[in-house]
Design a protein around this motif. Structure first.
Motif, PDB file in Angstrom:
ATOM      1  N   VAL A 228      -5.638  10.494  -2.434  1.00 49.88           N
ATOM      2  CA  VAL A 228      -5.958   9.770  -1.149  1.00 49.88           C
ATOM      3  C   VAL A 228      -6.506   8.250  -1.476  1.00 49.88           C
ATOM      4  CG1 VAL A 228      -6.347  11.603   0.352  1.00 49.88           C
ATOM      5  CG2 VAL A 228      -8.149  10.548  -0.522  1.00 49.88           C
ATOM      6  N   MET A 229      -6.604   8.096  -2.668  1.00 49.22           N
ATOM      7  CA  MET A 229      -7.009   6.771  -3.083  1.00 49.22           C
ATOM      8  C   MET A 229      -6.069   5.521  -2.863  1.00 49.22           C
ATOM      9  SD  MET A 229      -9.359   7.849  -6.575  1.00 49.22           S
ATOM     10  CE  MET A 229      -8.152   8.670  -7.139  1.00 49.22           C
ATOM     11  N   HIS A 230      -6.441   4.775  -1.943  1.00 47.70           N
ATOM     12  CA  HIS A 230      -5.378   3.691  -1.668  1.00 47.70           C
ATOM     13  C   HIS A 230      -6.388   2.187  -1.971  1.00 47.70           C
ATOM     14  CE1 HIS A 230      -3.296   6.510   1.381  1.00 47.70           C
ATOM     15  NE2 HIS A 230      -2.991   6.813   0.014  1.00 47.70           N
ATOM     16  N   SER A 231      -7.412   2.087  -1.603  1.00 45.84           N
ATOM     17  CA  SER A 231      -7.967   0.817  -1.450  1.00 45.84           C
ATOM     18  C   SER A 231      -8.251   0.317  -2.805  1.00 45.84           C
ATOM     19  CB  SER A 231      -9.637   1.059  -0.576  1.00 45.84           C
ATOM     20  OG  SER A 231      -9.314   1.486   0.482  1.00 45.84           O
ATOM     21  N   TRP A 232      -9.076   0.778  -3.686  1.00 42.15           N
ATOM     22  CA  TRP A 232      -9.102   0.397  -4.988  1.00 42.15           C
ATOM     23  C   TRP A 232      -7.989   0.176  -5.883  1.00 42.15           C
ATOM     24  CZ3 TRP A 232      -7.637   2.554  -9.544  1.00 42.15           C
ATOM     25  CH2 TRP A 232      -7.723   3.867  -9.631  1.00 42.15           C
TER      26      TRP A 232
ATOM     27  N   ARG B 247      -6.482  -2.969  -4.373  1.00 41.85           N
ATOM     28  CA  ARG B 247      -7.255  -4.200  -4.929  1.00 41.85           C
ATOM     29  C   ARG B 247      -6.765  -4.546  -6.330  1.00 41.85           C
ATOM     30  NH1 ARG B 247     -12.605  -2.160  -7.315  1.00 41.85           N
ATOM     31  NH2 ARG B 247     -11.250  -1.482  -8.874  1.00 41.85           N
ATOM     32  N   ASP B 248      -6.788  -3.420  -7.261  1.00 45.91           N
ATOM     33  CA  ASP B 248      -6.160  -3.753  -8.446  1.00 45.91           C
ATOM     34  C   ASP B 248      -4.671  -4.254  -8.378  1.00 45.91           C
ATOM     35  OD1 ASP B 248      -8.730  -3.151  -9.481  1.00 45.91           O
ATOM     36  OD2 ASP B 248      -7.957  -1.274 -10.131  1.00 45.91           O
ATOM     37  N   GLY B 249      -4.004  -3.704  -7.485  1.00 47.34           N
ATOM     38  CA  GLY B 249      -2.567  -4.067  -7.413  1.00 47.34           C
ATOM     39  C   GLY B 249      -2.232  -5.630  -7.142  1.00 47.34           C
ATOM     40  N   ILE B 250      -3.148  -5.845  -5.940  1.00 51.69           N
ATOM     41  CA  ILE B 250      -3.046  -7.494  -5.601  1.00 51.69           C
ATOM     42  C   ILE B 250      -3.495  -8.123  -6.746  1.00 51.69           C
ATOM     43  CG2 ILE B 250      -4.356  -8.906  -3.972  1.00 51.69           C
ATOM     44  CD1 ILE B 250      -4.126  -6.694  -2.061  1.00 51.69           C
TER      45      ILE B 250
ATOM     46  N   GLU C 174      -6.909   5.013   4.922  1.00 52.23           N
ATOM     47  CA  GLU C 174      -7.178   4.249   6.308  1.00 52.23           C
ATOM     48  C   GLU C 174      -7.938   5.272   6.862  1.00 52.23           C
ATOM     49  OE1 GLU C 174      -4.641   2.603  10.080  1.00 52.23           O
ATOM     50  OE2 GLU C 174      -3.751   3.269   8.259  1.00 52.23           O
ATOM     51  N   GLY C 175      -9.087   4.762   7.496  1.00 50.93           N
ATOM     52  CA  GLY C 175     -10.020   5.423   8.321  1.00 50.93           C
ATOM     53  C   GLY C 175     -11.335   6.081   7.678  1.00 50.93           C
TER      54      GLY C 175
ATOM     55  N   SER D 171       3.086  -0.633   1.653  1.00 50.02           N
ATOM     56  CA  SER D 171       2.306  -1.931   2.105  1.00 50.02           C
ATOM     57  C   SER D 171       0.912  -1.522   1.310  1.00 50.02           C
ATOM     58  CB  SER D 171       1.967  -1.832   3.663  1.00 50.02           C
ATOM     59  OG  SER D 171       1.445  -0.524   3.983  1.00 50.02           O
ATOM     60  N   TYR D 172       0.684  -0.547   0.714  1.00 46.24           N
ATOM     61  CA  TYR D 172      -0.642  -0.450   0.139  1.00 46.24           C
ATOM     62  C   TYR D 172      -0.175   0.339  -1.600  1.00 46.24           C
ATOM     63  CZ  TYR D 172      -0.149   4.387   1.720  1.00 46.24           C
ATOM     64  OH  TYR D 172       0.266   5.526   2.122  1.00 46.24           O
ATOM     65  N   PHE D 173      -1.087   0.260  -2.474  1.00 53.14           N
ATOM     66  CA  PHE D 173      -0.762   0.898  -3.663  1.00 53.14           C
ATOM     67  C   PHE D 173      -1.871   2.320  -3.570  1.00 53.14           C
ATOM     68  CE2 PHE D 173       0.047  -3.047  -4.761  1.00 53.14           C
ATOM     69  CZ  PHE D 173       0.963  -3.089  -5.849  1.00 53.14           C
ATOM     70  N   GLN D 174      -1.176   3.409  -4.109  1.00 56.90           N
ATOM     71  CA  GLN D 174      -1.874   4.659  -4.217  1.00 56.90           C
ATOM     72  C   GLN D 174      -2.099   5.246  -5.759  1.00 56.90           C
ATOM     73  OE1 GLN D 174      -0.401   7.537  -1.386  1.00 56.90           O
ATOM     74  NE2 GLN D 174      -0.183   9.226  -2.996  1.00 56.90           N
ATOM     75  N   TYR D 175      -2.912   5.676  -6.020  1.00 55.13           N
ATOM     76  CA  TYR D 175      -3.204   6.089  -7.419  1.00 55.13           C
ATOM     77  C   TYR D 175      -2.865   7.682  -7.587  1.00 55.13           C
ATOM     78  CZ  TYR D 175      -5.029   6.978 -11.881  1.00 55.13           C
ATOM     79  OH  TYR D 175      -5.032   7.323 -13.637  1.00 55.13           O
TER      80      TYR D 175
END
Length: 495
Positions: free
Chosen positions: A455-459, A462-465, A190-191, A447-451
Motif C-alpha cells: 500500500v506504499m504509494h506516497s514515498w 515522491r521518488d518517482g517524480i 490515499e486516506g 497516476s501514482y507509483f506503488q512499491y
C-alpha cells in the motif's frame, strides 16, 4: 509502415488499465489517468474537452469495445476486471476470484492469474482499443495507436520526453488530489494518516518537477509540516513528538526554499533559518548526518539530503553563508572519502557499494556543482560506470534497505539510480536512462507509483517524480549536452 509502439508507452496504458481493477471503472479517478488522452476518446469528445468529459468518454468507449470487439471468455474477463455489466458494484475480491476461475477452475488470483494471464487479458483490451482509432490515421503518421493526439501532432523525435512529462504531471496531480483534510499528505496510500516526512518529501519533489510552490494547497501542506515540527526545530518522522530526523528536516527545508523563492514571504525565511540551524548544529563532527542525529554514525543517504538542502539554502541566507559553507565542505569531504574501490558508495562508511546509494550520491554531487567544494569530477565517471554495470538485463536496479535505529528505510533503486545518471551523465549514458525510465514505469499505476505489492504509494511517488523530473531534463531536446561533456554538465545546481 507503422512503427511498433514504444515499450514505455504500452506499459503506461496497461498499468493504467490495471489501476481500474480495484475500484472498477465507474468508481475510478479517471481524471488523473492517461487513458482519457487516448485518441479514440479525444475523437469522441473533442480535443479541448475537460477531464471529466473525457473520463465519461473513455467509459463509453470501453463499454463499447468490451461488448463489440471481445468475444466469449475474453469479454467475460474484461467485465469482471473492470466491474462492467452484471459485475457492476461487485467487490474487487469477488471479481478477482471469478476471473481466475474463469481462466482455469484450479487457479487463484494470487498464485496464478495476477501474473502473466492478467497481463495478457489487459493487453487484449489494449489491442481492442487500438482498433478503434484506425480512422485517425488521416491526421498523419501514427507511431502508436494509443498515443495521445496532442503527442501525435508533435515532432516524432520527442516521444520519450513527452511520455515522461505526462507521467510527471499526472503524478503531481495525484498528490494534490489525495491531500488530507488537515492539510497533510498521506503516509502510505490515499486516506492514510498525514505524515510530516512524506508531506515534506512530496512537496520537494513537486518543486523539482517545476510545480508552483506558491499554490495555496501546497502552502497549506507546508504549514501543516511546520505546525507539527518539534521544539528542537527539526521535523519528526511522522508527527510532533516523534524524533526529529535528518531526511525529513532536509526535505522540508527544500520545500520551504521553493516556497520562499515563489512568495518572498518573510515567514518562510524565518523557518528556513530554523531548519538550516538544525542541520548545521546536528551534523556529526567531521562527517555527515545520521538519520537520527546523536544516535548512530553518519548514513550516506541522509548526508546527501542534508547536503542538497544546504546547497539550496546557501544563496538565500547570506548572513549564514560562512557556517553553511563550512558544513557543506565537511560533509562533502566525508562523502567523497567514503567512496569504495569499485567507485560506488554503500549505506554508510565501510559498507559494500550499492547502486541505489551511488545514485543519490551522484545526484548530490551534481547539485553541489555551484557551491564551494573539493573537486569531485574524477570520481563521477567511475560511479556512473558502477551504476551502469549494476543495471540488470531488464533495466532495473536493486533497492537498498537502510536500517537506522531499527527502522526499515527503502532507498528506491530504480528511482535513485535514474536520478543519479540523469543528473550527472553525458550522452553515452542515454540508453541506460531510457531503460531506467521504462523500468521505473513498471511501478506506475496510472497516476501514482506503488512499491512492489504494497500500500506504499506516497514515498514511491515522491521518488518517482524526482527521478522522472531529472530524466525529463536529460531528455529535453533543447538541453541535450555535447558528447564530450562529462558529469555535472547539466548544472542542476542552477535550476
Amino acid at each position: 509502415m507503422e512503427e511498433t509502439p514504444a515499450v514505455d508507452s504500452i506499459d503506461i496504458h496497461i498499468e493504467a488499465l490495471k489501476a481500474l481493477i480495484s475500484p472498477g471503472v465507474y468508481a475510478a479517478a479517471l481524471e488523473d489517468s492517461p487513458l482519457i488522452d487516448l485518441p479514440v476518446v479525444v475523437k469522441r469528445v473533442g480535443l479541448g474537452s475537460a477531464p471529466g468529459v473525457r473520463a465519461r468518454g473513455f467509459i463509453d468507449v470501453l463499454e463499447r469495445v468490451v461488448a463489440e470487439q471481445l468475444k466469449m471468455n475474453d469479454r467475460k474477463a474484461a467485465e469482471m476486471l473492470f466491474a462492467l455489466g452484471e459485475w457492476t458494484g461487485k467487490p474487487a475480491q469477488e471479481r478477482r476470484v471469478a476471473v481466475a476461475k474463469l481462466r482455469d477452475k484450479h487457479w487463484t488470483w494470487e498464485k496464478n492469474y495476477r501474473k502473466e494471464p492478467l497481463h495478457l487479458d489487459l493487453r487484449k483490451v489494449y489491442l481492442a482499443l487500438s482498433r478503434e482509432v484506425d480512422t485517425l490515421k488521416a491526421v498523419g503518421p501514427v507511431r502508436n495507436p494509443l498515443q495521445p493526439v496532442h503527442e501525435m501532432v508533435q515532432a516524432a523525435e520527442e516521444p520519450h520526453y513527452r511520455n515522461v512529462d505526462s507521467v510527471v504531471r499526472r503524478s503531481c496531480a495525484w498528490v494534490q488530489r489525495v491531500q488530507n483534510m488537515d492539510g497533510g499528505l498521506p503516509s502510505d496510500n490515499e486516506g492514510s494518516l498525514s505524515c510530516t516526512w512524506t508531506t515534506a518529501g512530496l512537496l520537494w519533489a513537486m518543486a523539482e518537477a517545476g510545480e508552483d510552490a506558491a499554490a495555496l494547497w501546497r502552502q497549506r501542506a507546508l504549514i501543516w509540516v511546520l505546525d507539527h515540527g518539534n521544539q528542537d526545530r527539526g521535523i519528526p518522522i511522522v508527527g510532533k513528538g516523534d524524533p526529529s530526523i535528518t531526511d525529513a528536516t532536509a526535505q522540508a527545508l527544500l520545500a520551504i526554499c521553493a516556497c520562499y523563492k515563489s512568495t518572498g514571504d518573510g515567514f518562510y525565511r524565518d523557518k528556513m533559518t530554523d531548519l538550516t540551524n538544525w542541520l548545521v548544529l546536528h551534523q556529526e563532527p567531521g562527517s555527515g548526518w545520521a538519520w537520527r542525529p546523536g544516535r548512530e554514525p553518519s548514513w550516506t543517504a541522509s548526508t546527501c539530503f542534508g547536503l542538497i538542502a544546504l546547497g539550496a539554502v546557501l544563496p538565500l541566507l547570506p548572513d549564514q553563508r560562512e557556517n553553511i559553507q563550512e558544513s557543506i565542505r565537511v560533509a562533502q569531504q566525508w562523502l567523497l572519502t567514503t567512496q569504495n574501490n569499485d567507485c560506488g558508495w554503500g549505506s554508510h562508511k565501510g559498507d559494500r557499494s550499492r547502486a541505489a546509494i551511488t545514485g543519490i550520491v551522484l545526484f548530490t554531487l551534481s547539485r553541489l556543482a555551484a557551491v564551494p567544494r573539493v573537486d569531485s569530477a574524477d570520481l563521477i565517471g567511475g560511479a556512473l560506470d558502477f551504476i551502469k554495470e549494476s543495471q540488470r538485463p531488464d533495466g532495473t536496479w536493486a533497492s537498498t534497505i537502510d536500517r537506522p535505529m531499527g527502522h526499515t528505510i527503502t532507498r528506491f533503486g530504480d528511482a535513485y539510480c535514474l536520478l543519479g545518471i540523469s543528473a550527472a551523465s553525458s550522452r553515452e549514458y542515454e540508453p541506460s536512462i531510457l531503460h531506467g525510465v521504462r523500468a521505473l514505469m513498471k511501478w506506475h499505476r496510472g497516476s501514482y507509483f506503488q512499491y512492489e505489492d504494497t500500500v506504499m504509494h506516497s514515498w514511491p511517488t515522491r521518488d518517482g517524480i524526482l527521478a522522472l523530473s531529472a530524466a525529463r531534463e536529460r531528455l529535453r531536446p533543447e538541453k541535450r549536452p555535447n558528447g564530450d561533456e562529462g558529469g555535472g554538465a547539466w548544472d542542476y545546481a542552477g535550476n
